[in-house]
Design an enzyme around this catalytic site. Structure first.
Site, PDB file in Angstrom:
ATOM      1  N   CYS A  69      43.477  65.694  35.287  1.00 10.28           N
ATOM      2  CA  CYS A  69      44.679  65.514  34.475  1.00 10.28           C
ATOM      3  C   CYS A  69      45.011  64.056  34.205  1.00 10.28           C
ATOM      4  CB  CYS A  69      45.878  66.167  35.164  1.00 10.28           C
ATOM      5  SG  CYS A  69      45.666  67.896  35.601  1.00 10.28           S
ATOM      6  N   HIS A 144      52.592  62.392  33.031  1.00 10.71           N
ATOM      7  CA  HIS A 144      51.826  62.222  34.269  1.00 10.71           C
ATOM      8  C   HIS A 144      51.412  60.788  34.583  1.00 10.71           C
ATOM      9  CE1 HIS A 144      48.639  64.300  37.069  1.00 10.71           C
ATOM     10  NE2 HIS A 144      49.443  63.497  37.708  1.00 10.71           N
TER      11      HIS A 144
END
Length: 745
Positions: A69, A144
C-alpha cells in the site's frame, strides 16, 4: 530509462479533467471484466460498471504497481521509485518484518528520524505539478503516505482533502454515531457520515443496484453510513464545486477492499445479496469481499453518471465526460485469502506477479483522449501516471526533479503506439508474515522478460511473462543472453540510483563470495578477477553477476615513480592486456554497445592520448552503421559518473572497409583532451554494429610510454610528485556492457 522530466512541456489549450480511482488490495482477476485480466476474471463478483469501462476504454493487461500500500502510493504520487531520496518508501512499517533471525537486516526507510511511511515535503507530487497549470486538486479516501491530513494540504499539493490521513486501513467500514473518527480516519469526512435517509437510498443506491430486493435496500434507512458511499459523495461534490474555468484533478482512494473483511463491514443490502449467492469453485472471494467489491463498482457508476449528465462549463454543448480522463486501478495485488489473482503466483507484499500486477482501465467518452474498445499489452508501471497526466495537462516538471515513469498519453489514443523501456523494483528487506514470503530481491521487467535477483541465495531467476504468467518456469539457464542483458541494466540502475542494500545481521557468520564477476554494493560497482570477498556483520551483501560477458577481464597496475616529474614527462609502463568487445547480442538492426570506464582523478594537469581499438580477426564491413567513437566525460555534479563531454569525441566509421586481425581501428583512435588536476573524469566508448560476427579489442597503441588510468597515456603538463607507494591501474569501473537498441532478442 531513467524517466521523463517534462521541463519543456507544450501548453495544452483545453486540458482534460482527470479522475483517478485507486482501489485497495484488488486482485488482478477480481473484477468481472475479462479483458482487463487477460481473460482471467471473476465469475462470482459482480462489477457491471467496470465491465462497461473495460468494453469502452483501454484495458491494460500488463499493468503493475509496487507490492504494498504505502510504497505504491508514494511511487504514484511522487512519480519516483522508492530508491529516490524524495520517496524512500519501500514497505509498510519497515523493512524488517521477518523476525529477528533473518540473514540480513534491511536499511532504514521513510522519513528521517521517525521512519514514518510518508513522502517528504521535498517530494514534488503530481498534484503540485498540476496546480502550476491551474488545476483544482482534491483527494478523497485513503492517503497513507502523510504524517497527517494537514500535511496533505500543506506539503503535497491537494487543496481539498476528506478522509485521508496516515491511516492504512479503516478500523471498521461504517460510521458510528455520525462520525468516521472511530474508524481511524479522522473527522474531515464526517460531513458525509449521517445515517442513510430514504432520499439517499432512493437516489444514490437503488438506481445502481441489481439483484437486490427493494425491501432490502429500504432497510438501510437509519443505519450507519458506509465508508465507500461517503468518499464517493465527497468526490462528486468536489467535482461539482470545482467545475468551471479551470480543470480539476480528483483522486479517489477507495479503502475497499482492504481488510477488515467480514459480514459486519459490508453494506447490508450487498451482504444480503451475496449471502444467498452460490460460491464459485476455485474463487477465494466470499460474500463479504464480493459485497465490498460491488460497493466500489457502484461508486464508479455514480461518478460516471455525474460526469455524463453534467454540462461542462469550459466546453459548451458538451458534458464533463467529454473532456475527462478516468483511470481505474489498484495499489497492488490482492491478498490470496480473499482476492482472485488468477493464474498469477504470489500476493500482496510480494514481488511475484500476484503482488504487483493490477487491473487497469482508462476511459473517456472523448476518443481524442482515449481510443477505446480495446486491450493493450503495453507494460505499465504506476510511476507512469505522473508523466502521463503532466503531459496531458501541459505541465512542466523541473529538470532537477527526475521522474522514473513514461508518458503513456500516446498509448491511450493510438492503438499502434508502445513504450520501450525497462521497469524496476528493489526490496532490500523482509516481509515474511501471514503467508507472505518476500525476502531481499531486485527485479527488472523488460518486454516479455522478468529477471529476479535474490540476495540471500545469490541466484538469478528469469521468467517469460507472456508465455508463463504464473512464473513457474525459470529460464535463466536456458536464456543466458537475456540474463546478461537484463542483469546488466539492473546493476547499472542500482548503481545509478545509489540503491541501499540489506546488511549481514549482527551475530551471523561472515559470508565468503568467490567471484570473477561484477558486484554492486555501497553505492558502487566493482570488477573482480578470481577474488574472494568476505562480508562481515553490518556490511552490505552485494549483488553478484557472473555473466558470460564475452570479453577478457583485466586488472593491470604499476608503481608510479615517487621522484618529482616535470612537465612533458610521460607516466606509466604497461605493455600487456586488452578488453575484448563482445559482438552485438543478435544480428539485425545496429545495436549500440557502451563501455564506461572507471572514474579517475589526475594529480596534475595533463593531456591524454593513444586509446586504441584493434580488430580481433579479419573483418570486412559493408555499408550501414559500423561506428566506433571515444569520448572523455567530466563528472561536474559530483555524482560519480561523467556527465559533460570534454572537447570533441573521436569517431571512426568502418563502413565499406576491411581490417585484418590485430590492425588498429582509426590509426588508432587518438583522443588528446587536457584534464585538470583534482577533477574527476570517465571515458566512454561506443560501438554501433549489427553483425554479430564482428568483434573488436580495446587495447593500447604501441607508441607512447605508459598509462595512467583506463589505459590512457598521460603526458604531464605540470610538474608533479606522486606519494611513495602510489600505483596506477587500468581496472575499469565495470566491464559489463549496457546494451540497448533494436535487434535484441
Amino acid at each position: 530509462m531513467s524517466g521523463v522530466a517534462r521541463a519543456d512541456a507544450a501548453p495544452v489549450n483545453n486540458p482534460p479533467n482527470i479522475l483517478f480511482i485507486l482501489a485497495d488490495d484488488l486482485g488482478w482477476a477480481d473484477i468481472s471484466a475479462g479483458a482487463s485480466g487477460a481473460n482471467n476474471f471473476s465469475q462470482y463478483n459482480e462489477t457491471a460498471t467496470l465491465e462497461r469501462l473495460a468494453r469502452e476504454g483501454v484495458q491494460f493487461t500488463h499493468a503493475t504497481a509496487q507490492a504494498n500500500c504505502a510504497p505504491s502510493r508514494a511511487a504514484l504520487l511522487s512519480g519516483q521509485y522508492g530508491v529516490r531520496p524524495t520517496n524512500n518508501v519501500y514497505a509498510l512499517g519497515d523493512l524488517n518484518r521477518g523476525g529477528t533471525d533473518t540473514m540480513l537486516v534491511g536499511p532504514a526507510q521513510g522519513l528521517p528520524g521517525t521512519g514514518a511511511d510518508a513522502l517528504p515535503a521535498a517530494a514534488l507530487t503530481i498534484a503540485e505539478t498540476l496546480k502550476t497549470t491551474g488545476y483544482k486538486t482534491g483527494y478523497f479516501g485513503k492517503y497513507h503516505v502523510a504524517e497527517s491530513e494537514a500535511s496533505i494540504r500543506r506539503d503535497h499539493g491537494f487543496e481539498v482533502t476528506r478522509g485521508g490521513t496516515e491511516a492504512g486501513h479503516p478500523n471498521n467500514y461504517h460510521a458510528i454515531n455520525g462520525s468516521f473518527l472511530p474508524s481511524g480516519i479522522g473527522r474531515s469526512l464526517d460531513i458525509y457520515a449521517k445515517p442513510y435517509t430514504q432520499e439517499y437510498v432512493d437516489t444514490k443506491i437503488k438506481p445502481y443496484s441489481e439483484g437486490v430486493p427493494v425491501a432490502t435496500m429500504d432497510a438501510l434507512v437509519g443505519t450507519n453510513k458506509h465508508l465507500t458511499d461517503a468518499v464517493t459523495d465527497a468526490t462528486i461534490d468536489f467535482m461539482d464545486e470545482s467545475k468551471g474555468a479551470n480543470p480539476f484533478f480528483a483522486f479517489l482512494g477507495e479503502y475497499a477492499v482492504h481488510e477488515p473483511v467480514s459480514e459486519s463491514e459490508a453494506r447490508l443490502d450487498l451482504w444480503e445479496k451475496y449471502r444467498v449467492k452460490t460460491p464459485v469453485e476455485g474463487e477465494p472471494s466470499g460474500a463479504p469481499y464480493a459485497a465490498l467489491m460491488e460497493g466500489v463498482d457502484q461508486s464508479v457508476e455514480r461518478i460516471l453518471k455525474y460526469l455524463e449528465s453534467t454540462p461542462d462549463p469550459r466546453n459548451s454543448a458538451q458534458m464533463l465526460a467529454d473532456n475527462t480522463l478516468v483511470v481505474f486501478t489498484s495499489d497492488n495485488g490482492g491478498l490470496s485469502v480473499h482476492a482472485n489473482n488468477g493464474p498469477l503466483r504470489g500476493q500482496k507484499g510480494e514481488l511475484r506477479e500476484g503482488g504487483i500486477r493490477v487491473p487497469m482501465i482508462v476511459w473517456s467518452s472523448n476518443p481524442s483522449l482515449v481510443h477505446g474498445g480495446r486491450s493493450s499489452s503495453v507494460p505499465v508501471n504506476n510511476v507512469d501516471y505522473y508523466p502521463t497526466f503532466a503531459a496531458m495537462a501541459g505541465a512542466s516538471v523541473p529538470s532537477e526533479y527526475p521522474l522514473d515513469g513514461a508518458d503513456l498519453s500516446g498509448v491511450l489514443n493510438d492503438p499502434t503506439a508502445t513504450v520501450d523501456r525497462s521497469q524496476f523494483w528493489h526490496f532490500p528487506g523482509y516481509l515474511v508474515e501471514n503467508g507472505r514470503v518476500q525476502r531481499p530481491q531486485s527485479v527488472i521487467r523488460s518486454g516479455r522478460w522478468k529477471l529476479v535477483y535474490s540476495y540471500e541465495t545469490r541466484n538469478w531467476s528469469l521468467f517469460d511473462l507472456v508465455a508463463d504468467a504464473g512464473e513457474a518456469d525459470n529460464r535463466a539457464s536456458l536464456e543466458p543472453l537475456a540474463v546478461k542483458r537484463l542483469g546488466t541494466k539492473l546493476m547499472h540502475w542500482l548503481d545509478d540510483m545509489n540503491a541501499p542494500l540489506a546488511t549481514l545481521r549482527p551475530g551471523k557468520p561472515p559470508v565468503t563470495i568467490e567471484t570473477s564477476g561484477v558486484t554492486y554494493s555501497n553505492g558502487r560497482m566493482a570488477l573482480h578477477n578470481n577474488e574472494k570477498i568476505v562480508v562481515k556483520p553490518g556490511q552490505q551483501l552485494p549483488i553478484v553477476a557472473e555473466f558470460p560477458v564475452g570479453f577478457d577481464k583485466i586488472s593491470l597496475s604499476n608503481s608510479l615513480p615517487s621522484a618529482p616529474l616535470t612537465a612533458n614527462d610521460q607516466v606509466g609502463g604497461f605493455r600487456a592486456g586488452m578488453i575484448r568487445l563482445a559482438p552485438p547480442i543478435a544480428g539485425g538492426e545496429p545495436v549500440e554497445t557502451r563501455v564506461i570506464g572507471q572514474t579517475f582523478t589526475v594529480p596534475t594537469k595533463a593531456s591524454l592520448n593513444n586509446f586504441a581499438v584493434r580488430a580481433q580477426g579479419d573483418m570486412t564491413f559493408g555499408s550501414g552503421t559500423h561506428v566506433v567513437e571515444l569520448a572523455l566525460m567530466e563528472d561536474t555534479d559530483g555524482d560519480g559518473t561523467g556527465d559533460t563531454q570534454v572537447g570533441a569525441s573521436h569517431r571512426y566509421d568502418l563502413a565499406n572497409t576491411s581490417i585484418t586481425a590485430g590492425q588498429y581501428v582509426g590509426m588508432p583512435l587518438k583522443l588528446r583532451p587536457v584534464v585538470d588536476a583534482g577533477k574527476t573524469y570517465q571515458f566512454e566508448l561506443f560501438w554501433t554494429e549489427a553483425d554479430p560476427s564482428h568483434s573488436l579489442n580495446l587495447d593500447r597503441s604501441d607508441d607512447g610510454a605508459g598509462a595512467y588510468a583506463n589505459g590512457q597515456f598521460v603526458n604531464l603538463l605540470d610538474d608533479a610528485t606522486f606519494p611513495a607507494g602510489s600505483r596506477m591501474t587500468t581496472l575499469p569501473r565495470d566491464l559489463i556492457f549496457a546494451v540497448e537498441g533494436s535487434g535484441i532478442s
